[in-house]
Write an enzyme that holds these catalytic residues in place. Structure first.
Site, short mmCIF file in Angstrom:
data_model
loop_
_atom_site.label_atom_id
_atom_site.label_comp_id
_atom_site.label_asym_id
_atom_site.label_seq_id
_atom_site.Cartn_x
_atom_site.Cartn_y
_atom_site.Cartn_z
N HIS A 196 -18.67 -4.82 -14.13
CA HIS A 196 -18.73 -4.27 -12.78
C HIS A 196 -19.66 -4.49 -11.79
O HIS A 196 -20.51 -3.59 -11.60
CB HIS A 196 -18.80 -2.82 -13.43
CG HIS A 196 -18.04 -1.84 -12.26
ND1 HIS A 196 -17.50 -0.47 -12.73
CD2 HIS A 196 -17.84 -1.84 -10.87
CE1 HIS A 196 -16.98 0.07 -11.52
NE2 HIS A 196 -17.32 -0.65 -10.41
N ASP A 249 0.87 -1.48 -0.13
CA ASP A 249 0.12 0.07 -0.01
C ASP A 249 0.89 1.18 0.05
O ASP A 249 2.03 1.07 0.63
CB ASP A 249 -0.82 0.17 1.24
CG ASP A 249 -2.06 0.99 0.97
OD1 ASP A 249 -3.29 0.45 1.05
OD2 ASP A 249 -1.81 2.17 0.99
N GLU A 296 -16.59 1.58 -19.89
CA GLU A 296 -17.70 0.84 -19.49
C GLU A 296 -19.26 1.26 -20.23
O GLU A 296 -19.26 2.36 -20.19
CB GLU A 296 -18.06 0.56 -18.00
CG GLU A 296 -16.71 0.16 -17.44
CD GLU A 296 -16.78 -0.17 -15.96
OE1 GLU A 296 -18.20 0.55 -15.16
OE2 GLU A 296 -15.72 -0.56 -15.46
N ASP A 336 -13.25 -6.94 -13.61
CA ASP A 336 -14.83 -6.67 -13.45
C ASP A 336 -14.99 -5.04 -13.91
O ASP A 336 -15.91 -4.81 -13.89
CB ASP A 336 -15.05 -6.59 -11.95
CG ASP A 336 -16.42 -6.40 -11.50
OD1 ASP A 336 -17.33 -6.99 -12.32
OD2 ASP A 336 -16.54 -5.62 -10.58
N GLY A 376 -19.71 -5.34 -6.56
CA GLY A 376 -20.31 -4.76 -5.25
C GLY A 376 -22.10 -5.10 -5.57
O GLY A 376 -22.80 -4.51 -4.62
N1 LIG Z 1 -15.90 -3.83 -8.50
C1 LIG Z 1 -16.69 -3.30 -7.81
O1 LIG Z 1 -17.86 -3.38 -7.91
C2 LIG Z 1 -16.10 -2.45 -6.65
C3 LIG Z 1 -16.91 -2.39 -5.52
C4 LIG Z 1 -16.52 -1.59 -4.41
C5 LIG Z 1 -15.15 -0.63 -4.46
N2 LIG Z 1 -14.50 -1.02 -5.64
C6 LIG Z 1 -13.38 -0.26 -5.92
O2 LIG Z 1 -12.32 -0.91 -5.14
C7 LIG Z 1 -11.43 0.15 -4.78
C8 LIG Z 1 -10.79 -0.26 -3.36
O3 LIG Z 1 -11.99 -0.01 -2.40
P1 LIG Z 1 -11.72 0.30 -0.80
O4 LIG Z 1 -13.16 0.51 -0.41
O5 LIG Z 1 -10.96 -0.84 -0.26
O6 LIG Z 1 -10.81 1.56 -0.95
P2 LIG Z 1 -9.97 2.02 0.22
O7 LIG Z 1 -9.92 3.49 0.07
O8 LIG Z 1 -10.27 1.81 1.49
O9 LIG Z 1 -8.79 1.43 -0.01
C9 LIG Z 1 -7.83 1.71 -1.00
C10 LIG Z 1 -6.30 1.45 -0.69
O10 LIG Z 1 -5.53 1.55 -1.71
C11 LIG Z 1 -4.32 2.44 -1.23
N3 LIG Z 1 -3.77 2.81 -2.80
C12 LIG Z 1 -4.10 3.77 -3.36
N4 LIG Z 1 -3.25 3.84 -4.30
C13 LIG Z 1 -2.40 2.70 -4.23
C14 LIG Z 1 -1.23 2.57 -5.32
N5 LIG Z 1 -0.92 3.02 -6.14
N6 LIG Z 1 -0.48 1.35 -4.71
C15 LIG Z 1 -0.90 0.85 -3.33
N7 LIG Z 1 -1.94 1.06 -2.80
C16 LIG Z 1 -2.64 2.06 -3.13
C17 LIG Z 1 -4.86 3.29 -0.41
O11 LIG Z 1 -3.73 3.77 0.45
C18 LIG Z 1 -5.90 2.66 0.30
O12 LIG Z 1 -5.42 1.72 1.39
C19 LIG Z 1 -11.79 1.29 -5.24
O13 LIG Z 1 -11.20 1.67 -6.41
C20 LIG Z 1 -13.19 1.23 -5.18
O14 LIG Z 1 -13.64 2.15 -6.09
C21 LIG Z 1 -14.95 -1.75 -6.86
O1 LIG Z 2 -22.25 0.05 -8.30
C1 LIG Z 2 -21.38 0.68 -9.00
O2 LIG Z 2 -21.43 1.18 -10.09
C2 LIG Z 2 -19.85 0.67 -8.44
C3 LIG Z 2 -19.38 -0.30 -7.69
C4 LIG Z 2 -18.07 -0.09 -7.04
O3 LIG Z 2 -17.14 0.32 -7.97
C5 LIG Z 2 -17.93 0.98 -6.07
O4 LIG Z 2 -17.22 1.88 -6.36
O5 LIG Z 2 -18.60 0.83 -5.16
#
Ligand SMILES: NC(=O)c1ccc[n+]([C@@H]2O[C@H](COP(=O)([O-])OP(=O)(O)OC[C@H]3O[C@@H](n4cnc5c(N)ncnc54)[C@H](O)[C@@H]3O)[C@@H](O)[C@H]2O)c1
Ligand SMILES: O=C(O)CC[C@@H](O)C(=O)O
Length: 630
Positions: free
Chosen positions: A513, A402, A490, A485, A516
């Protein structure tokens, strides 16, 4: 207090939420099946009468004949109706008190139950004009007073005319007979009241549609219990957000528009001009241009975790608060990642595809347990760290990297560099946030650093991976399985097709995507985000917002709240307090918090004060937004 305005208010479905004769039916027809039949017929007759399709006397005669009600039922009816006074009427008891000399109830209903109900809000019995029941000697209701002017055609208009009221006459009601007063030239304005029922034929004739009494009071500059009518708060809901959120907004009285997909910038700019709250997921790009097209925008709800699709800096500079759902879908993403790691390690995607083509390939080749394998997590935030715990529970060896120091959970080991993590992991999974700096953090160079036969997952954000480089590494076999995902582009809705260099590649799981997108997560989000937005509107509370100084505020009791958002420059608090002092306003509580861009000041004051101070607060230099709340 007297005015030159007189307020004529209807009773059924206006003063109360219900039609009293419907309620009487529920009381005096004990058999449930029979009751439903009678009720349906009564409602049909009510509508025909209200919409002017049949004479009111005919509608009334037929309804009373169906009811077979008795004097003894009336007390029960009154008790029931006490709990059915329209919400915005109850809320504005002070208006009824202050204007009791000018308020009249004119109804085609019956005094026997109307007088006690309207008295609850202080309406004078002698200002109630309605019919009376006729009983037989056993107390059965057998008819109504046919000499009452209200039984005649244009009865309400005739009744009001006979009162000889001087000044303006405003009528508030939901029925055609209320509109008839205006049509007869007796009333100056007719307000169609739609809090309980909305009849198109009536609404179309109205001078103004009033979804609550608050709206009526607001447009007529009369004292109201609410600083701003909730129906004036327009909420635009995009991207298939769970209907629980829509229900919450509607219950709050907001004016909600729902659009299933996302909107392109130009479409959004057109739609957003009168919107106070916009609700989006990850697809809608809330750009500076879209924000500039939204002069009334006060809040944004991101019904997801990521907020990279929103120009947060512009929102902050414009005094627009942004809330997201930081944890509501965390678990769903983690479960999907675990499932995908197992599927890819066993080559299930390939095997399943071949089975669909009739191919039976029972072999263990290239199929592995995940126990004992090294999982490399990039981004150890909420998702990364929860994945770490579950993966360890399954016997994996967890490593993470991280950009900030993070507490390693369980036996997880921290890597000091991305290179270190990439070179040791059997499975690499990305969980970084979507900040612009993270664009292409994994490209050809990083894939080169990974082990031969690595498994690769991206459930974070599309732009963090170079798709061409990923595709090439899958094709070359260096990556033996991938799950993706999220994509740099998109489709904006389910009708648009998906294009990507990853289509058709071996052992590659593609999903739209949906990391979540579980019912549990979407329902959680649809509860959490609206409650934050509604709290912000009602109290100014910004706690857990993405871009505002976080203030958790006490509930507003016997006070008015002055909210002031300004550029973070020195001296604003002093200017606010000077304006208050010059107007001799007593401060009951004051809260201030700033961030790099804005200052957020909440001042609770005594309810009696010179209202013009709100204008003075808006005029303080560097003010972004200011509102009074009560
Ligand atoms: N696929 C989906 O449907 C879905 C659902 C929910 C969240 N997400 C995505 O998942 C990701 C993580 O979500 P989260 O709730 O854990 O976020 P979060 O903010 O809690 O965690 C992100 C972490 O990444 C670290 N980070 C940022 N840039 C970095 C890098 N270049 N190298 C290493 N570490 C780095 C940050 O310091 C932080 O600890 C986000 O991008 C979010 O948008 C996707
Ligand atoms: O539901 C979505 O469109 C985004 C889900 C996920 O990427 C998030 O950021 O929580």
């Amino acid at each position: 207090m007297s005015t030159h305005k007189h307020f004529i208010i209807d009773f059924d479905s206006t003063f109360t939420k219900v039609e009293a004769l419907d309620a009487l039916c529920a009381i005096c027809v004990p058999d449930a099946q029979q009751r439903q039949k009678v009720l349906t017929e009564i409602q049909r007759l009510t509508d025909l009468g209200m919409e002017g399709e049949i004479p009111l006397t005919e509608s009334l005669e037929k309804r009373l004949a169906l009811l077979k009600a008795n004097k003894s039922h009336i007390n029960d009816l009154i008790e029931h109706l006490r709990g059915q006074i329209s919400e915005s009427f109850k809320l504005n008891k002070a208006f009824f008190e202050a204007y009791k000399e000018d308020i009249y109830i004119i109804s085609n209903g019956f005094k026997e139950f109307i007088v006690p109900i309207v008295a609850e809000l202080g309406v004078k019995p002698e200002h109630v004009f309605a019919n009376s029941f006729v009983y037989d000697q056993d107390g059965n209701i057998i008819g109504f007073d046919r000499d009452n002017v209200l039984t005649q055609n244009q009865g309400k208009a005739k009744q009001i005319k006979s009162l000889g009221l001087e000044g303006e006459i405003y009528v508030i009601g939901d029925g055609f007979t209320d509109y008839e007063i205006k049509e007869a030239g007796i009333a100056d304005k007719f307000y169609a009241f739609t809090e309980n029922v909305k009849r198109d034929s009536v609404v179309n004739k109205a001078d103004h549609v009033t979804p609550s009494l608050d709206e009526f009071l607001y447009v007529n500059k009369l004292p109201s219990a609410l600083s701003y009518p909730k129906n004036r708060i327009k909420v635009l809901v995009l991207e298939g957000i769970h209907e629980h959120a829509i229900n919450m907004f509607r219950q709050e009285g907001y004016n909600v528009e729902v659009i299933a997909g996302a909107l392109e910038e130009d479409e959004l700019c057109e739609k957003i001009h009168d919107v106070s709250i916009i609700c989006i997921r990850s697809k809608t790009q809330l750009t500076a241009k879209a924000i500039a097209a939204a002069p009334r925008l006060m809040a944004v709800g991101a019904f997801c975790i990521g907020t990279n699709q929103i120009d947060l800096q512009t929102c902050t500079e414009r005094g627009i608060v942004v809330f997201n759902a930081p944890y509501s879908n965390t678990r769903s993403v983690v479960e999907m990642a675990i499932g995908e790691i197992i599927m890819l390690s066993r080559g299930i995607v390939e095997k399943s595809n071949r089975m669909h083509n009739g191919e039976w390939d029972k072999s263990a080749k290239g199929s592995n347990e995940i126990r004992g394998k090294k999982l490399g997590i990039v981004g150890y935030g909420n998702i990364g760290s929860q994945l770490s715990v579950l993966a360890e529970g399954l016997g994996m060896e967890v490593y993470f990297y991280d950009v900030v120091d993070k507490l390693a959970l369980g036996n997880a080991k921290v890597c000091n560099t991305l290179e270190e993590l990439l070179s040791l992991a059997d499975i690499v999974t990305l969980h970084v946030d979507g900040r612009p700096d993270n664009k292409n953090i994994i490209g050809a160079k990083e894939f080169d650093m990974m082990k031969e036969g690595v498994i690769f997952l991206n459930l974070a954000r599309g732009h963090v991976v170079e798709i061409e480089a990923l595709a090439q590494n899958i094709k070359s076999g260096k990556i033996r399985g991938a799950a993706v995902d999220v994509f740099p582009y998109e489709p904006k809705n389910n009708q648009e097709s998906f294009e990507s260099a990853l289509k058709g590649l071996p052992n590659t799981l593609l999903s739209p995507h949906i990391g979540g997108s579980t019912e549990e997560a979407q329902e959680n989000i649809a509860q959490y985000v609206p409650s934050k937005l509604i709290d912000y509107v009602n109290t100014g509370g910004s706690y857990n917002s993405v871009n505002f100084p976080n203030l958790q505020l006490p509930a507003l009791r016997n006070a008015h709240r002055l909210i002031h958002i300004h550029r973070n420059v020195p001296g604003i608090l002093a200017k606010i307090n000077n304006a208050l002092a010059e107007n001799n306003i007593n401060i009951l509580g004051q809260y201030l918090k700033t961030n790099e861009t804005i200052g957020y000041v909440i001042t609770d004051v005594d309810t009696q004060y010179n209202r013009s101070v709100t204008k003075e607060l808006k005029q303080i230099p560097d003010t972004i937004k200011s509102r009074a709340l009560y």
